[in-house]
Design an enzyme around this catalytic site. Structure first.
Site, PDB file in Angstrom:
ATOM      1  CG  ASN A  13      22.652 -45.259 -20.590  1.00  0.00           C
ATOM      2  OD1 ASN A  13      24.788 -45.956 -20.276  1.00  0.00           O
ATOM      3  ND2 ASN A  13      22.501 -44.479 -19.538  1.00  0.00           N
ATOM      4  CE  LYS A  15      20.765 -46.184 -16.075  1.00  0.00           C
ATOM      5  NZ  LYS A  15      19.914 -45.792 -16.025  1.00  0.00           N
ATOM      6  CG  HIS A  99      21.831 -41.276 -18.337  1.00  0.00           C
ATOM      7  ND1 HIS A  99      20.923 -40.497 -17.671  1.00  0.00           N
ATOM      8  CD2 HIS A  99      20.598 -41.749 -18.425  1.00  0.00           C
ATOM      9  CE1 HIS A  99      20.786 -41.884 -17.276  1.00  0.00           C
ATOM     10  NE2 HIS A  99      19.965 -42.377 -18.214  1.00  0.00           N
ATOM     11  CD  GLU A 101      20.964 -42.758 -14.090  1.00  0.00           C
ATOM     12  OE1 GLU A 101      22.640 -43.194 -14.302  1.00  0.00           O
ATOM     13  OE2 GLU A 101      20.104 -43.894 -14.259  1.00  0.00           O
ATOM     14  CD  GLU A 171      17.026 -41.859 -21.301  1.00  0.00           C
ATOM     15  OE1 GLU A 171      17.127 -43.313 -21.557  1.00  0.00           O
ATOM     16  OE2 GLU A 171      18.049 -41.524 -20.519  1.00  0.00           O
ATOM     17  N   GLY A 177      14.444 -46.987 -15.265  1.00  0.00           N
ATOM     18  CA  GLY A 177      14.946 -48.100 -14.364  1.00  0.00           C
ATOM     19  C   GLY A 177      13.779 -48.686 -13.038  1.00  0.00           C
ATOM     20  CB  SER A 217      11.488 -49.038 -17.619  1.00  0.00           C
ATOM     21  OG  SER A 217      11.839 -49.085 -16.735  1.00  0.00           O
TER      22      SER A 217
HETATM   23  C1  PEP Z   1      18.606 -44.887 -19.034  1.00  0.00           C
HETATM   24  O1  PEP Z   1      19.036 -44.867 -17.834  1.00  0.00           O
HETATM   25  O2  PEP Z   1      18.885 -44.391 -20.510  1.00  0.00           O
HETATM   26  C2  PEP Z   1      17.429 -45.802 -19.444  1.00  0.00           C
HETATM   27  C3  PEP Z   1      17.284 -46.060 -20.213  1.00  0.00           C
HETATM   28  O3  PEP Z   1      17.609 -46.804 -18.437  1.00  0.00           O
HETATM   29  P1  PEP Z   1      16.794 -48.653 -18.445  1.00  0.00           P
HETATM   30  O4  PEP Z   1      15.720 -49.305 -19.216  1.00  0.00           O
HETATM   31  O5  PEP Z   1      17.160 -49.467 -17.355  1.00  0.00           O
HETATM   32  O6  PEP Z   1      15.402 -47.822 -17.263  1.00  0.00           O
END
Ligand code: PEP
Length: 261
Positions: A13, A15, A99, A101, A171, A177, A217
């Site tokens: 992803n 972003k 998501h 976000e 998630e 992040g 992460s």
């Molecule tokens: C995400 O935003 O879907 C995600 C998993 O980000 P990160 O791996 O950077 O935590």
């Protein structure tokens, strides 16, 4: 539960990162790093502006093209929105919906997430439906209640026979992040819970064939342990998907896990 009934998927992803002109150099670096044998589905979910360049760069490759969001609407006076059939027409296979976000920054609710998932399925693509709890919800013991609600609300918009084409991504918001990855046990507990919810609503056959991913992460060091868990079928990778070598190592981890099985 036996993993042979479902696909392992590693989905990047991006972003709002990278430029369309950076897509080609990225894929040129990534492609030789991928395992020769296909052990999982690999997808890159990118901004809408990057989809065509990505598709061109991935010609003759088995990496699937994904999008990061879609409109709930079919067409019409929705300035700035991108409809599901526009994405399908560009050769998109996976579309992330819900998501955290987007839920947090664009006030997307469960009803909209379900409508987006249904729109994606109707155009022959697969939605990756994201669910996850805040740290406060986890600390108050509300994780499964919250996630169960998110999963059921999204799937209630999906025709019964299409539920198995959905991918669910667990998630935890506190892990996205932040560098704070969930432990394999924490992630498994929720992914197992999600599968149990799908089983109770749609039956064992559907539940065993839905791919459930972990995101938050995930990096090369932590991937193998997470991917070894019985109900974790892959990952959504944010930060680590922006570096070809790091992303490829996570894909390698799937191969290592399947060799050990
Ligand atoms: C995400 O935003 O879907 C995600 C998993 O980000 P990160 O791996 O950077 O935590």
């Amino acid at each position: 539960m036996n993993k042979k009934y479902r696909k392992a998927i590693i989905a990047g992803n991006w972003k709002m990162n990278m430029l369309p002109t950076e897509v080609k150099p990225f894929t040129e670096e990534l492609r030789p790093l991928l395992p020769r044998q296909k052990t999982c589905e690999v997808a890159l979910c990118v901004p809408h502006t990057h989809i065509s360049p990505l598709r061109r760069s991935l010609k003759d490759s088995r990496i699937a093209v994904g999008a990061e969001d879609v409109s709930v609407h079919d067409k019409g006076a929705f300035t700035g929105e991108v409809a599901a059939d526009m994405l399908a027409d560009l050769g998109v296979h996976y579309v992330i919906v819900g998501h955290s976000e987007r839920r947090a920054n664009h006030a997307e609710n469960d009803f909209m997430v379900g409508a987006k998932a249904a729109a994606v399925l109707e155009k022959g693509m697969n939605p990756i439906i994201c669910v996850g709890e805040t740290l406060e919800q986890r600390e108050r013991g509300l994780t499964m209640e919250h996630i169960g609600y998110q999963v059921l609300a999204a799937l209630s918009a999906v025709p019964d026979e299409k539920v198995r084409q959905c991918v669910i991504a667990y998630e935890p918001i506190w892990a996205i992040g932040t560098g704070k990855t969930a432990t394999p046990e924490e992630a498994e507990e929720v992914c197992e819970g999600i599968r149990a919810i799908i089983r109770s609503r749609h039956g064992a056959r559907v539940a065993r064939s839905v791919s459930i991913l972990y995101g938050g992460s995930m990096n090369a060091k932590k991937a193998k342990e997470l991917l070894s868990m019985p109900d974790i079928d892959g990952g959504i990778i944010g930060g680590a998907s922006l570096k070809p070598a790091d992303f490829a190592k996570i894909i390698d981890a799937v191969a290592e896990v399947s060799e050990e099985d």
